[in-house]
Design an enzyme around this catalytic site. Structure first.
Site, PDB file in Angstrom:
ATOM      1  N   GLY A  43       0.841  -1.196   0.000  1.00 18.05           N
ATOM      2  CA  GLY A  43       0.000   0.000   0.000  1.00 18.05           C
ATOM      3  C   GLY A  43       0.871   1.238   0.000  1.00 18.05           C
ATOM      4  CG  HIS A  60       5.802  -6.039  -4.332  1.00 24.11           C
ATOM      5  ND1 HIS A  60       4.510  -5.850  -3.917  1.00 24.11           N
ATOM      6  CD2 HIS A  60       6.463  -4.893  -4.020  1.00 24.11           C
ATOM      7  CE1 HIS A  60       4.385  -4.644  -3.389  1.00 24.11           C
ATOM      8  NE2 HIS A  60       5.557  -4.054  -3.431  1.00 24.11           N
ATOM      9  CD  GLU A 109       2.962  -8.900  -5.061  1.00 24.97           C
ATOM     10  OE1 GLU A 109       3.730  -9.586  -4.378  1.00 24.97           O
ATOM     11  OE2 GLU A 109       2.686  -7.719  -4.788  1.00 24.97           O
ATOM     12  CB  CYS A 162       5.243  -4.145   0.136  1.00 25.32           C
ATOM     13  SG  CYS A 162       6.033  -2.566  -0.211  1.00 25.32           S
ATOM     14  CE1 TYR A 163       1.173   1.050   5.637  1.00 25.26           C
ATOM     15  CE2 TYR A 163      -0.562  -0.617   5.520  1.00 25.26           C
ATOM     16  CZ  TYR A 163      -0.039   0.541   6.074  1.00 25.26           C
ATOM     17  OH  TYR A 163      -0.726   1.185   7.069  1.00 25.26           O
ATOM     18  N   GLY A 188      -8.957  -3.365 -30.287  1.00 20.58           N
ATOM     19  CA  GLY A 188      -7.880  -3.897 -29.445  1.00 20.58           C
ATOM     20  C   GLY A 188      -8.264  -5.277 -28.921  1.00 20.58           C
ATOM     21  CE  LYS A 226      -3.755  -6.100 -22.976  1.00 19.18           C
ATOM     22  NZ  LYS A 226      -4.892  -5.224 -23.140  1.00 19.18           N
ATOM     23  CG  ASP A 276      -8.210  -5.589 -23.155  1.00 19.09           C
ATOM     24  OD1 ASP A 276      -7.605  -6.666 -23.292  1.00 19.09           O
ATOM     25  OD2 ASP A 276      -7.734  -4.606 -22.574  1.00 19.09           O
ATOM     26  CB  SER A 277     -12.994  -3.642 -27.151  1.00 15.49           C
ATOM     27  OG  SER A 277     -12.303  -3.396 -28.333  1.00 15.49           O
TER      28      SER A 277
END
Ligand code: XMP
Length: 522
Positions: free
Chosen positions: A55, A175, A177, A82-83, A231, A375, A233-234
């Site tokens: 965060g 991190h 992840e 992290c935070y 694109g 993505k 995604d759409s």
């Protein structure tokens, strides 16, 4: 169904959904909740483990989010990242301070082989107890709480990881992840499987089938309007919707004059009446309308808002022509939501299709079938739907298009310049990749800086624009590295652009990683 679950408690970091996704990759069900989720609800869910995210705050800040101290008494393993790691240290009696040097990006971390999260790394031949991990912090843990052992360090960070296995508390300043943490996935997997004891039997059901079914139920006999940009995604969202509701769907493609060279015609060729899909397709040529609205506007967030709002207005007008449209479909994906701050994270950019949406949209409801996906997951769905590979693997292009690749005011002349430069750049990169001279970057484009500089062409003084070339390697677009382009390729591209594009006299290559930069320049 096996429902072993990990709960991610969101403290406002940028990578929160990514943590959930990595846990899902361990075949373990995972939910993300705000850190304020009441203790009773957490107990009712009976998670096998809890992860505190990163965060933007400092644990000492007046309004900084804190974990409910009762959480530490549940006997459920907790991993702080992290935070989240600093919070564990702070709340359990350790010491958090402002680091003498902030660490951003790839950092060498040396770890203790006995650390529960690092066990799997040690079995690797040649592993010397060092790994590369992604850091992004200004505070650090100066002293671990009593009962904790320090399990990793960096030259700057005395406590890069710590643990108290007796109580089930683990923490990493870095991190695990993100993809750039070389062995981060193994570290998370060690927490999920070894520490929390999850058996990894959960399977994500077929996303496409479930979504098609859910959309069909929701839409009923209603009419749907899809905002198609061409694109990835759409396009995936449009095909998903067309499979769900067929001709109840109309796809509207707005050519806002901020597309790449020839892109409008390419989109029409694929989705129009001569293309392979059974869709209602409308192309709206609204270029001038957008240029007029953008005249004199320089501030990136204003540009995003204007472009987003104008988009919606154009759709509304089309919807009225079609009559009684009930739903609007958008190709919003997870990173759009996270980076727009809607998940409680800090606002980095208000992507036009999320944060910039006006409240008075004239539709019953918005459908965002891909909002839970990253993505590469969208691409998987696209392939599952039978969308051709060349479309599925198209590099991403932002909704506001060239509007945010032209620093400062946007106008038709600047659009033309950046279109031409970008077309040359992409053509030459594609050629170099095909010829085996380099690995394909995940996103590459030219942007027009607002900088004009003096040059000499022939015997004349010029005073023209500098084009910035950007190419990044990334898998999730949340973190990225500048791609290595062979010098000969870059210099050939530069020569072509300055020779062939009127108004350009310099090319600059952007070497910055994300973070601290972003992929787009605005
Ligand atoms: P950044 O620049 O935030 O980009 O590192 C991450 C990914 O998102 C794309 N991007 C956008 N997409 N609307 C979009 O639909 C936007 O306003 C926007 N800004 C960035 C960017 O191209 C990259 O793939």
């Amino acid at each position: 169904m096996n429902r072993e679950m990990i709960i991610v408690l969101d403290f406002g970091g940028q990578y929160n959904q990514l943590i959930a996704r990595r846990v899902r990759e361990c075949n373990t069900y995972c939910e993300v909740h705000p850190y304020t989720l009441p203790l009773s609800e957490i107990k009712a869910k009976a998670p096998k483990g809890i992860i505190f995210t990163g965060g933007p705050n400092s644990v000492y800040g007046a309004d900084s989010p804190q974990a409910d101290p009762e959480l530490y008494k549940l006997g459920i393993p907790i991993l702080g990242i992290c935070y989240g790691a600093q919070l564990l240290a702070h709340q359990l009696g350790g010491k958090v301070e402002t680091a003498p040097v902030s660490e951003y990006g790839k950092t060498e971390v040396s770890f203790e082989k006995s650390g529960a999260l690092f066990g799997e790394l040690c079995g690797e031949p040649g592993n010397s107890g060092c790994t590369i991990a992604w850091m992004s912090h200004t505070d650090y843990i100066a002293k671990a709480p009593e009962g904790f052992s320090v399990t990793a360090k960096t030259p700057v960070c005395p406590v890069a990881a710590m643990e108290c296995p007796e109580k089930g508390f683990y923490a990493t300043q870095f991190h695990p992840e993100v993809m750039h943490s070389k062995e981060g996935f193994k570290i998370l997997k060690a927490f999920v499987n070894d520490v929390c004891g999850c058996t990894g039997k959960w399977q994500m059901a077929s996303f496409a089938d479930e979504t098609i079914k859910a959309v069909r139920e929701k839409v009923g006999s209603g009419k749907v309007l899809c905002a198609l940009s061409g694109g990835v995604d759409s396009s995936v969202a449009a095909v998903l919707l067309s499979k769900a509701v067929g001709k109840q769907l109309t796809c509207v493609f707005v050519d806002h004059g901020l597309l790449r060279k020839d892109e409008g015609d390419q989109v029409e060729a694929v989705f129009g009446p001569d293309g392979p899909y059974d869709l209602n397709f409308i192309r709206v040529n609204a270029q001038q309308r957008f240029y007029d609205k953008l005249a004199g506007v320089e501030e990136p967030e204003r540009k995003r808002k204007i472009i987003g709002e104008e988009f919606i207005r154009v759709f509304e007008e089309e919807a009225k022509k079609i009559g009684a449209v009930d739903f609007l479909v958008q190709g919003t994906i997870y990173p759009d939501i996270i980076e727009s701050g809607l998940g409680g994270s800090a606002v980095i950019k208000s992507h036009h299709n999320v944060g910039g949406l006006p409240d008075y949209v004239d539709f019953k409801e918005i459908i965002e079938p891909l909002r839970m996906l990253f993505k590469d997951e969208v691409r998987k769905v696209g392939l599952e739907l039978g969308i051709p590979e060349y479309l599925v693997y198209r590099q991403p292009f932002p909704g506001p298009g060239l509007g945010i690749r032209i620093i400062g005011e946007v106008n038709a002349e600047k659009v033309k310049i950046v279109q031409e430069a970008d077309a040359i750049y992409r053509e030459e990169i594609d050629r170099a990749v095909k010829e085996g001279k380099m690995v394909a970057p995940n996103q590459y484009f030219a942007a027009l800086t607002n900088m004009r500089s003096v040059g000499v062409m022939g015997d004349f003084r010029t005073y023209d624009y500098a084009v910035a070339l950007r190419a990044v390697t990334t898998s999730d677009f949340m973190t990225a590295e500048a791609a290595e382009i062979p010098w000969a390729v870059l210099s050939h591209i530069t020569t072509r652009i300055v020779n062939e594009v009127k108004g350009v006299s310099r090319c600059l290559y952007d070497c910055t990683t994300k973070p601290p930069a972003t992929i787009e320049m605005e």
